[in-house]
Design a protein around this motif. Structure first.
Motif: not given
Ligand SMILES: N[C@@H](CCC(=O)N[C@@H](CS)C(=O)NCC(=O)O)C(=O)O
Length: 205
Positions: A38-41, A64-67, A11-13, A50-55
């Motif tokens: 569990s990302l959404k909770e 958060f925000e990978s970059l 993933s972007r992690a 944002n419920g996404t990875v990475p953090a």
């Molecule tokens: N702009 C964010 C994007 C994060 C993102 O969309 N991550 C994806 C994985 S690479 C994710 O967690 N997706 C799950 C979802 O959108 O529910 C970043 O660069 O960290």
């Protein structure tokens, strides 16, 4: 452990994992899949709303925000060599990182989704084609810059190289084969031992 990185390496992690490997920072890797409900909770929402990875959690600073995570790790460990020594270099790192996020990543993502990521019935080949067409002008900008110097900023590999190379991971498939300087730079970045160690985490995941 002072540094925690959330998100599987596929993933972007991958980006903060690569940065931590470059900098030699010990870290705990919390291998959360991007499809994990569990990302959404709670409690993860408290880490990344944002419920996404990475953090990452760097000694209590949660980002958060990978970059942004790679910029933070590089900037706070200047002895690791990923952060330029001078002010001009700092600004150029931001320039290339924002270029990666706004000019390159949305198009690379559109291409990837409509060739690979989405189920075949949801793919729209015309959108993949359009993204590829628009990317070519951006890749020429990168190639012309790298014709003049071996790295994006200054004399050495920096977090600017890491961020742009990570976003353009599939450079060859994105039409990069015609961009010889960019391709040579990309191979140099991805063959770094730290990039290889981060890649090995994908196999382990
Ligand atoms: N702009 C964010 C994007 C994060 C993102 O969309 N991550 C994806 C994985 S690479 C994710 O967690 N997706 C799950 C979802 O959108 O529910 C970043 O660069 O960290």
């Amino acid at each position: 452990m002072a540094l925690k990185i959330y998100g599987i390496a596929a993933s972007r992690a991958f980006r903060p994992l690569w940065a931590a490997e470059e900098l030699g920072i010990p870290y705990e890797h919390v291998r959360l899949h991007y499809n994990d409900p569990s990302l959404k909770e709670a409690p993860f929402r408290g880490i990344n709303p944002n419920g996404t990875v990475p953090a990452i959690d760097d000694g209590g600073l949660v980002l958060f925000e990978s970059l942004a995570t790679t910029l933070h790790l590089a900037r706070t460990r200047p002895e690791g060599g990923l952060w330029p020594a001078d002010e001009a270099g700092h600004s150029q790192v931001l320039q290339w990182t924002l270029w990666a996020a706004t000019e390159a990543e949305p198009l690379a993502r559109q291409w990837f989704h409509h060739t690979t990521f989405l189920p075949p019935e949801a793919r729209r080949p015309e959108l993949a084609e359009a993204a590829l067409g628009q990317l070519q002008a951006r890749l020429r900008v990168l190639d012309e810059h790298l014709a003049r110097q071996p790295h994006l900023v200054g004399e050495h590999f920096t977090v600017a190289d890491l961020n742009v190379a990570a976003v353009l991971q599939r450079l060859a498939d994105l039409g990069g084969e015609a961009c010889h300087h960019a391709m040579a730079w990309h191979r140099r970045c991805w063959s770094r031992p730290a990039a290889q160690r981060a890649l090995a985490l994908r196999q382990a995941a």
